[in-house]
Design a protein around this motif. Sequence first.
Motif, PDB file in Angstrom:
ATOM      1  N   UNK A 290      -9.762   2.189  -1.861  1.00  0.00           N
ATOM      2  CA  UNK A 290      -9.219   2.844  -0.661  1.00  0.00           C
ATOM      3  C   UNK A 290      -7.698   2.964  -0.675  1.00  0.00           C
ATOM      4  N   UNK A 291      -7.038   2.312  -1.650  1.00  0.00           N
ATOM      5  CA  UNK A 291      -5.587   2.448  -1.763  1.00  0.00           C
ATOM      6  C   UNK A 291      -5.190   3.650  -2.609  1.00  0.00           C
ATOM      7  N   UNK A 292      -6.133   4.201  -3.357  1.00  0.00           N
ATOM      8  CA  UNK A 292      -5.788   5.273  -4.294  1.00  0.00           C
ATOM      9  C   UNK A 292      -5.230   6.488  -3.575  1.00  0.00           C
ATOM     10  N   UNK A 293      -4.041   6.944  -3.995  1.00  0.00           N
ATOM     11  CA  UNK A 293      -3.480   8.169  -3.435  1.00  0.00           C
ATOM     12  C   UNK A 293      -3.667   9.288  -4.444  1.00  0.00           C
TER      13      UNK A 293
END
Lengths: 270, 322
Positions: B142-145
């Motif tokens: 969920x941190x992946x940009x």
Amino acid sequence: MDLSDADQGSLAEVKHVILVLSGKGGVGKSTMTTEIALALRHAGKKVGILDVDLCGPSIPRMLCVGRPEVHQCDSGWVPVYVDSSKSLALMSIGFLLENPDDAVVWRGPKKTALIGQFVSDVAWGELDYLLVDTPPGTSDEHLSVVENLRKHKLDGAILVTTPQAVSTGDVRREITFCKKIGLRILGLVENMSGFVCPHCSECSNIFSKGGGEDLAKLTGSPFLGCVPLDPQLSSSVENGKDFIQAFPESATFAAINNIVQAVMTSLEAS
Amino acid sequence: MSDVPSNAPEHCPGTASEQAGKSSACAGCPNQKICASGAPKAPDPAIEEIKEKMVTVKHKILVLSGKGGVGKSTFSTQLAHGLASDVSKEVALLDVDICGPSLPRMLGLEGEQVHQSGSGWSPVYVEDNLSVMSIGFLLSSPDDAVIWRGPKKNGMIKQFLRDVDWGELDYLIVDTPPGTSDEHLSIVQYLSSAGIDGAVIITTPQEVSLQDVRKEIRFCQKVKLPIIGVVENMSGFVCPKCKNTSQIFPPTTGGAEKMCADLSLPFLGRVPLDPRIGRSCDEGRSFLSQEPDSPAAAAYHRIIQSIKDYCSHRSRTHGNAD
């Protein structure tokens, strides 16, 4: 050094540059930008706003400047002054459109070119703070604006979110974006945090509550504060009125002012 | 992918644009003549491949808004649930919001992964007759940009349309990011040959939102995309305690209904602000089945019915063959 001053061009006399970011749209980036600018001015600062939301520029309406013509001078485009004391300057793509309903249907490379010009060709003059309002996402506009501002100066970013998980999820990605490109996070603002019914004073958490603060803890970012949903604030930005001047007694004003004080302290100390 | 070559001069309008070879940026470009002749405007071969892929998809609906955070994804989700409540219909949702994919969470599919099969990527199923594709399923955390410029986003959208094993569908709903840029041009371009039934435009009542939505309407007119109608979301809030209505986002210029009257567009209806809608989205549950008796659910049902009517009217007048 004289040489580096010359290189800084139109941003040479700008003390601090702050980006206002959010991975999510419609969380109140432009509203926050406007209110933070007004609060900074209230604190006696000279402030500029650069609106790089090419597809949906909102700031001109929020500051009620209409559609003035933008003039050129030797050092570039002259920003539009919101007041006669010239303490709040604004430059927006909205000013360059012939018809306000025109859609700017541009792909990335064209947006990149215009942002490059925007950042370097506006004759801001002397400013204490320049706030840069951005569109949602982590794409062309953001990369370009950061690349271009870096050459001059860029203190960091204020991230805006609403409390619900759907929004904090996007902002979490934006935090990764900031970390990846080495952009300092000045702090997180939780906007639309609770609504107090004007009829019975019951507080409803329309978009949940506390998500912004939790995200700040989770990612180790400073938390700047919550701003409630306030119909007086939304109608002020609708009509281009100065909320900070009109409602100095409101809880919303206190919340915005606290955020601004925290940002000023953190920037002016370092 | 993109029609702007990597070695193009600044402001290159793109080799396939109407301005190709004619804009001021083209002056001095060694390829100006070729562009002006129209030769590079030959369509991307993917457009035909996508047309073939879409033969099994009866109706294609875009959900658009110039403004962010007005509830495009929330509406897309409710529309999909509403259409799929008829078990004889096959419904799919495609999320082309590459930088801010919200659909996986709203449908309770966070952490799901896409599988590769012989006929392409398999979408993720919420129910037997409701499938979803989103870049959210391709991210590992969920941190992946997704920090991509336009051309890479366009490539992804092309893959979503061409390489996903959609199967037989009655409805394909495409949820878009805010604005009028790469993602929007790409989806319209890639589906140009397959044909889009129309766009549902979402707005909130304030002028700050309507001014962006008017631009989106211009965009639809420019690219000749039919507009099914406009939905006004977050329209009034009824206090759960005292039942009084507050206009949190005040319709100072008459709201969406007035805008529709001014622009002669169909007005599909209003959905009120209801904290339970946001909560269902955060929890990944269908609001329509959670709160079937709420005024918001009734509003959704009316709007969904108008969209169904539009689509069946369209297939009667256009025939189902294409």
